[in-house]
Enzyme design. Structure first.
Site, PDB file in Angstrom:
ATOM      1  N   LYS A  11     -10.509 -23.621 -24.662  1.00 19.09           N
ATOM      2  CA  LYS A  11      -9.131 -23.451 -25.117  1.00 19.09           C
ATOM      3  C   LYS A  11      -8.398 -24.798 -25.103  1.00 19.09           C
ATOM      4  CE  LYS A  11      -8.999 -18.619 -23.594  1.00 19.09           C
ATOM      5  NZ  LYS A  11      -8.246 -17.603 -22.814  1.00 19.09           N
ATOM      6  N   TYR A  51      -7.575 -12.058 -31.447  1.00 21.04           N
ATOM      7  CA  TYR A  51      -7.012 -11.292 -30.325  1.00 21.04           C
ATOM      8  C   TYR A  51      -6.355  -9.983 -30.778  1.00 21.04           C
ATOM      9  CZ  TYR A  51      -7.806 -14.993 -26.836  1.00 21.04           C
ATOM     10  OH  TYR A  51      -8.367 -15.901 -25.956  1.00 21.04           O
ATOM     11  N   ASN A 114      -6.306 -20.469 -18.848  1.00 21.88           N
ATOM     12  CA  ASN A 114      -7.595 -20.197 -18.196  1.00 21.88           C
ATOM     13  C   ASN A 114      -8.802 -20.843 -18.887  1.00 21.88           C
ATOM     14  OD1 ASN A 114      -7.755 -18.399 -20.298  1.00 21.88           O
ATOM     15  ND2 ASN A 114      -8.109 -16.583 -19.045  1.00 21.88           N
ATOM     16  N   HIS A 117     -12.798 -19.184 -23.357  1.00 27.63           N
ATOM     17  CA  HIS A 117     -12.958 -17.817 -23.862  1.00 27.63           C
ATOM     18  C   HIS A 117     -14.441 -17.469 -23.957  1.00 27.63           C
ATOM     19  CE1 HIS A 117     -12.745 -14.239 -26.412  1.00 27.63           C
ATOM     20  NE2 HIS A 117     -13.745 -14.779 -27.088  1.00 27.63           N
ATOM     21  N   GLU A 128     -16.616 -11.932 -33.485  1.00 29.55           N
ATOM     22  CA  GLU A 128     -15.991 -13.239 -33.264  1.00 29.55           C
ATOM     23  C   GLU A 128     -16.784 -14.368 -33.920  1.00 29.55           C
ATOM     24  OE1 GLU A 128     -15.353 -13.334 -29.010  1.00 29.55           O
ATOM     25  OE2 GLU A 128     -13.900 -11.687 -29.123  1.00 29.55           O
TER      26      GLU A 128
HETATM   27  P1  DAT Z   1     -10.614 -12.505 -21.314  1.00 26.58           P
HETATM   28  O1  DAT Z   1     -10.179 -13.840 -21.895  1.00 26.58           O
HETATM   29  O2  DAT Z   1     -11.134 -12.658 -19.914  1.00 26.58           O
HETATM   30  O3  DAT Z   1     -11.550 -11.761 -22.214  1.00 26.58           O
HETATM   31  P2  DAT Z   1      -8.544 -10.687 -22.219  1.00 26.58           P
HETATM   32  O4  DAT Z   1      -9.356 -10.507 -23.453  1.00 26.58           O
HETATM   33  O5  DAT Z   1      -8.090  -9.468 -21.500  1.00 26.58           O
HETATM   34  O6  DAT Z   1      -9.285 -11.615 -21.150  1.00 26.58           O
HETATM   35  O7  DAT Z   1      -7.254 -11.525 -22.556  1.00 26.58           O
HETATM   36  C1  DAT Z   1      -7.325 -12.630 -23.433  1.00 26.58           C
HETATM   37  C2  DAT Z   1      -6.520 -13.755 -22.881  1.00 26.58           C
HETATM   38  O8  DAT Z   1      -5.151 -13.374 -22.792  1.00 26.58           O
HETATM   39  C3  DAT Z   1      -6.887 -14.194 -21.456  1.00 26.58           C
HETATM   40  O9  DAT Z   1      -7.987 -15.068 -21.427  1.00 26.58           O
HETATM   41  C4  DAT Z   1      -5.632 -14.852 -21.020  1.00 26.58           C
HETATM   42  C5  DAT Z   1      -4.556 -14.004 -21.677  1.00 26.58           C
HETATM   43  N1  DAT Z   1      -4.079 -12.977 -20.746  1.00 26.58           N
HETATM   44  C6  DAT Z   1      -4.742 -11.879 -20.334  1.00 26.58           C
HETATM   45  N2  DAT Z   1      -4.018 -11.156 -19.472  1.00 26.58           N
HETATM   46  C7  DAT Z   1      -2.858 -11.834 -19.327  1.00 26.58           C
HETATM   47  C8  DAT Z   1      -1.674 -11.626 -18.574  1.00 26.58           C
HETATM   48  N3  DAT Z   1      -1.532 -10.559 -17.778  1.00 26.58           N
HETATM   49  N4  DAT Z   1      -0.697 -12.551 -18.680  1.00 26.58           N
HETATM   50  C9  DAT Z   1      -0.813 -13.626 -19.481  1.00 26.58           C
HETATM   51  N5  DAT Z   1      -1.892 -13.885 -20.221  1.00 26.58           N
HETATM   52  C10 DAT Z   1      -2.899 -13.004 -20.146  1.00 26.58           C
HETATM   53 MG    MG Z   2     -11.277 -10.906 -24.089  1.00 23.15          MG
END
Ligand code: DAT
Ligand code: MG
Length: 151
Positions: A11, A51, A114, A117, A128
């Site tokens: 990212k 997303y 974080n 991805h 994807e």
């Molecule tokens: P991942 O990236 O572990 O697959 P995800 O698909 O649930 O997680 O979410 C995509 C991204 O969105 C994640 O990497 C960071 C952001 N995100 C997820 N939950 C969040 C939250 N509660 N607050 C802010 N950003 C969040």
């Molecule tokens: Mg995800």
């Protein structure tokens, strides 16, 4: 099988913090095969599609803005069980829950910064990869180390 593929992306925060080489290194050292790699500025349209499942979440707009705030490094890795293993290597979505030894556990503290991805299932990986890469950007190559990685 050994033809399994997953989509991983460093990212914008990971690129800015010079973590690209290190993240590539972890997947290389594990024994996965790199079949696609590019530095790109992702468009808002691409990210919204990427997303799409999170469109109702309160952090969705914020997430799209973060992901388009600078270049990302998009990659495709291939190998046995790579979808699940890549997720393990990344750690939990929230770095606070990620164990040391994982990428998120070792390199970040904030869920909205974080670093990396990874596709969460074989179906998402397929979707994807199609979204981020053209067919001719994915390279099939014979890796000389294969007999030392797989019996
Ligand atoms: P991942 O990236 O572990 O697959 P995800 O698909 O649930 O997680 O979410 C995509 C991204 O969105 C994640 O990497 C960071 C952001 N995100 C997820 N939950 C969040 C939250 N509660 N607050 C802010 N950003 C969040
Ligand atoms: Mg995800």
């Amino acid at each position: 099988g050994v033809n399994e593929r997953t989509f991983v992306a460093v990212k914008p925060d990971g690129v800015q913090r010079r973590l690209v080489g290190l993240i590539l290194n972890r997947f290389e050292q594990k024994g996965f095969k790199l079949v696609g790699l590019k530095l790109m500025q992702a468009s808002e349209g691409l990210l919204k599609d990427h997303y799409i499942e999170l469109r109702e979440k309160p952090f969705y707009e914020h997430l799209i803005r973060y992901m388009s705030s600078g270049p990302v490094v998009a990659m495709v890795w291939q190998g046995f069980n790579v979808v699940k293993m890549a997720r393990k290597m990344l750690g939990e979505t929230n770095p606070a829950d990620s164990l040391p030894g994982t990428i998120r556990g070792d390199f970040c503290v904030d869920v909205s910064r974080n670093v990396v991805h990874g596709s969460d299932s074989i179906q998402s990986a397929r979707r994807e990869i199609l979204l981020w890469f053209r067919q001719d950007e994915l390279i099939c190559w014979d890796e000389s180390a294969e007999p030392w990685i797989y019996e």
